[in-house]
Design a protein around this motif. Structure first.
Motif, PDB file in Angstrom:
ATOM      1  N   TYR A 128       0.836  -1.526   0.119  1.00 56.02           N
ATOM      2  CA  TYR A 128       0.186   0.190  -0.313  1.00 56.02           C
ATOM      3  C   TYR A 128       0.240   1.722   0.109  1.00 56.02           C
ATOM      4  N   ILE A 129       1.683   1.393   1.225  1.00 54.29           N
ATOM      5  CA  ILE A 129       2.777   2.701   1.217  1.00 54.29           C
ATOM      6  C   ILE A 129       3.292   2.626   0.039  1.00 54.29           C
ATOM      7  N   GLU A 130       4.256   1.491  -1.222  1.00 52.96           N
ATOM      8  CA  GLU A 130       4.438   1.667  -2.104  1.00 52.96           C
ATOM      9  C   GLU A 130       4.225   1.870  -3.469  1.00 52.96           C
ATOM     10  N   GLU A 131       3.027   1.754  -3.347  1.00 50.22           N
ATOM     11  CA  GLU A 131       2.073   1.938  -4.667  1.00 50.22           C
ATOM     12  C   GLU A 131       0.818   2.760  -4.032  1.00 50.22           C
ATOM     13  N   GLY A 132      -0.104   1.957  -3.602  1.00 51.83           N
ATOM     14  CA  GLY A 132      -1.266   2.740  -3.423  1.00 51.83           C
ATOM     15  C   GLY A 132      -2.313   4.390  -3.227  1.00 51.83           C
ATOM     16  N   ARG A 133      -0.544   4.151  -2.412  1.00 55.75           N
ATOM     17  CA  ARG A 133      -0.827   5.565  -0.935  1.00 55.75           C
ATOM     18  C   ARG A 133       0.311   7.027  -1.628  1.00 55.75           C
ATOM     19  N   LYS A 134       1.238   6.027  -2.477  1.00 54.09           N
ATOM     20  CA  LYS A 134       0.934   7.318  -3.351  1.00 54.09           C
ATOM     21  C   LYS A 134       0.562   8.045  -4.636  1.00 54.09           C
ATOM     22  N   GLU A 135       0.265   6.577  -5.122  1.00 57.19           N
ATOM     23  CA  GLU A 135      -0.942   7.295  -6.264  1.00 57.19           C
ATOM     24  C   GLU A 135      -2.194   8.553  -5.709  1.00 57.19           C
ATOM     25  N   LEU A 136      -3.102   7.686  -3.799  1.00 58.28           N
ATOM     26  CA  LEU A 136      -4.396   8.458  -3.833  1.00 58.28           C
ATOM     27  C   LEU A 136      -3.084   9.702  -3.135  1.00 58.28           C
ATOM     28  N   SER A 137      -2.339   9.677  -2.583  1.00 59.82           N
ATOM     29  CA  SER A 137      -1.631  11.610  -2.274  1.00 59.82           C
ATOM     30  C   SER A 137      -1.801  12.132  -3.005  1.00 59.82           C
ATOM     31  N   GLU A 138      -1.022  11.946  -4.255  1.00 62.13           N
ATOM     32  CA  GLU A 138      -0.857  12.884  -5.746  1.00 62.13           C
ATOM     33  C   GLU A 138      -2.642  13.721  -6.027  1.00 62.13           C
ATOM     34  N   LYS A 139      -3.320  12.953  -5.780  1.00 62.39           N
ATOM     35  CA  LYS A 139      -4.672  13.411  -5.471  1.00 62.39           C
ATOM     36  C   LYS A 139      -5.022  15.342  -4.382  1.00 62.39           C
ATOM     37  N   ALA A 140      -4.151  15.007  -3.685  1.00 62.86           N
ATOM     38  CA  ALA A 140      -4.672  16.267  -2.553  1.00 62.86           C
ATOM     39  C   ALA A 140      -3.720  16.987  -2.660  1.00 62.86           C
ATOM     40  N   GLY A 141      -4.067  18.301  -2.535  1.00 60.75           N
ATOM     41  CA  GLY A 141      -3.185  19.589  -3.153  1.00 60.75           C
ATOM     42  C   GLY A 141      -1.898  19.720  -1.750  1.00 60.75           C
ATOM     43  N   GLN A 142      -2.278  19.208  -0.793  1.00 60.24           N
ATOM     44  CA  GLN A 142      -0.554  18.793   0.146  1.00 60.24           C
ATOM     45  C   GLN A 142      -1.081  17.412   1.078  1.00 60.24           C
ATOM     46  N   PRO A 143       0.336  16.773   0.502  1.00 64.64           N
ATOM     47  CA  PRO A 143      -0.025  15.395   1.135  1.00 64.64           C
ATOM     48  C   PRO A 143      -0.259  15.264   2.413  1.00 64.64           C
TER      49      PRO A 143
END
Length: 300
Positions: A193-208
Motif C-alpha cells: 500500500y505504501i509503495e503503490e496505492g498510497r503514492k497514487e492517492l496522495s497525488e490527489k491532494a494539494g498537500q500530502p
C-alpha cells in the motif's frame, strides 16, 4: 460567565492539563455535567454547592424514567462524582453529594468475535491491483493483526511504522503510547500500500497528508470512513456476520487467548490500563473450550 460555567471551565482545564485526558474524555465529562446542570435548572437549583444527596437520588430516578441504559447512567454518575471531588478539593463545595450514589451494575456482555474460517473469506475480497483495494487490505490486516482501536489506526503516521524491527507506534487513550508488533501479513499489505496505492492517492491532494491511511481524495481517513470500508468488504462476501473495527479488536484478543497467550501480554497489546478490561475475553475463551469439550469428549 456565571459561577457554574466558571467551575466547569476550571474542571475541564484540570482534566486537560493535570490529568492529560484526551479530547474525547473531556468532551464526555463536559456533556455529563451540562446534562446535570440542565436537570438542576428544571429543579430550580442555581449553584453546584446547593446540590444535596436527595437531589442526586431524584436525578437517578429521573434518568431511569427516561430509559437511559445502565451503562449510560453509570458513566454520568461517575463523571459527576469526579467533578464534585474536584470542587471539594478546590474548597468550592463542602461535600460530594455523589460520593454515596451507587452506580448501577453493568450487564456483563460477552464480546462478539469472528471465527478464523469466516475471516479467511474476508481477506480475499479486496482488489489488490487498485490503490483503494491495497489500502483496504492493509487496514484489515492491521486491525486484525494488532487489535488496535479504529481511532488509533487513523492517527498512525508513516514515521510511526518501523519495518526493520517490525513494530508500529500507537498513540492510545489518555495520550499513552505503546509499541505493537506487526505480523508478516500486515507488513506485506502495508508495504504494498505504501509503495503503490498510497503514492497514487496522495497525488490527489494539494498537500500530502502525514497520516498512513488516506481517503479516495488523498486526505486523512476518518474512523467513520474505516467503518464504511469494512461494511463494503463484508457485502462482497457470503458472510452474514456483523463486522466493525471493534469486532476485529475483540477477535484479535480472543484468538490470542484461545491459543494460550498470557493475559498480561494481551493487556499490553490492547493498551488496557486495567487487567479487568482484558478479563472479559476469558468468558469467550471458556465458552470456546466448553464447545470443544462437548464436541470431542466421549463422555461430554
Amino acid at each position: 460567565m456565571d459561577l457554574n460555567d466558571r467551575y466547569l471551565k476550571m474542571f475541564i482545564e484540570y482534566l486537560q492539563i493535570e490529568k492529560n485526558s484526551s479530547h474525547h474524555t473531556t468532551e464526555n465529562y463536559e456533556k455529563a455535567i451540562l446534562h446535570f446542570k440542565s436537570f438542576m435548572k428544571q429543579q430550580a437549583i442555581e449553584g453546584f454547592a446547593a446540590v444535596s444527596y436527595l437531589l442526586v437520588r431524584h436525578y437517578l430516578t429521573w434518568l431511569h424514567e427516561q430509559s437511559y441504559s445502565r451503562r449510560t447512567v453509570a458513566k454520568k454518575i461517575s463523571s459527576l462524582r469526579s467533578f464534585y471531588r474536584f470542587l471539594n478539593r478546590e474548597k468550592i463545595v463542602e461535600h460530594n453529594p455523589f460520593a454515596l450514589a451507587s452506580l448501577p451494575k453493568k450487564g456483563q456482555s460477552i464480546p462478539h468475535f469472528i471465527y478464523e474460517e469466516e475471516l479467511a473469506e474476508l481477506f480475499h475480497v479486496s482488489d489488490l491491483s487498485t490503490p483503494l483495494g491495497q489500502r483496504n487490505q492493509a487496514i484489515l490486516e492491521l486491525l486484525y493483526g494488532t487489535g488496535i482501536r479504529v481511532s488509533e489506526c487513523c492517527q498512525i503516521q508513516l514515521e510511526d511504522l518501523d519495518f526493520y524491527i517490525e513494530t508500529v507506534l500507537i498513540k492510545g487513550k489518555g495520550r499513552k503510547e505503546r509499541y505493537v508488533p506487526l505480523g508478516s501479513y500486515a507488513i506485506e499489505a502495508l508495504s504494498r500500500y505504501i509503495e503503490e496505492g498510497r503514492k497514487e492517492l496522495s497525488e490527489k491532494a494539494g498537500q500530502p497528508a502525514k497520516t498512513l491511511f488516506l481517503n479516495y481524495k488523498g486526505g486523512p481517513l476518518t474512523p467513520r470512513g474505516v467503518r464504511t470500508i469494512l461494511n463494503r468488504l463484508i457485502e462482497q462476501t457470503t458472510l452474514t456476520v456483523h463486522i466493525s473495527p471493534h469486532v476485529l479488536r475483540h477477535t484479535f484478543a480472543t484468538h490470542l487467548l484461545n491459543e494460550g497467550a498470557d493475559m498480561r501480554a494481551v493487556q499490553e497489546l490492547l493498551g488496557h490500563s486495567h487487567l479487568s478490561s482484558t478479563q472479559i475475553y476469558t468468558h469467550v475463551t471458556k465458552d470456546h473450550l466448553k464447545k470443544i469439550y462437548n464436541n470431542t469428549h466421549p463422555r461430554a
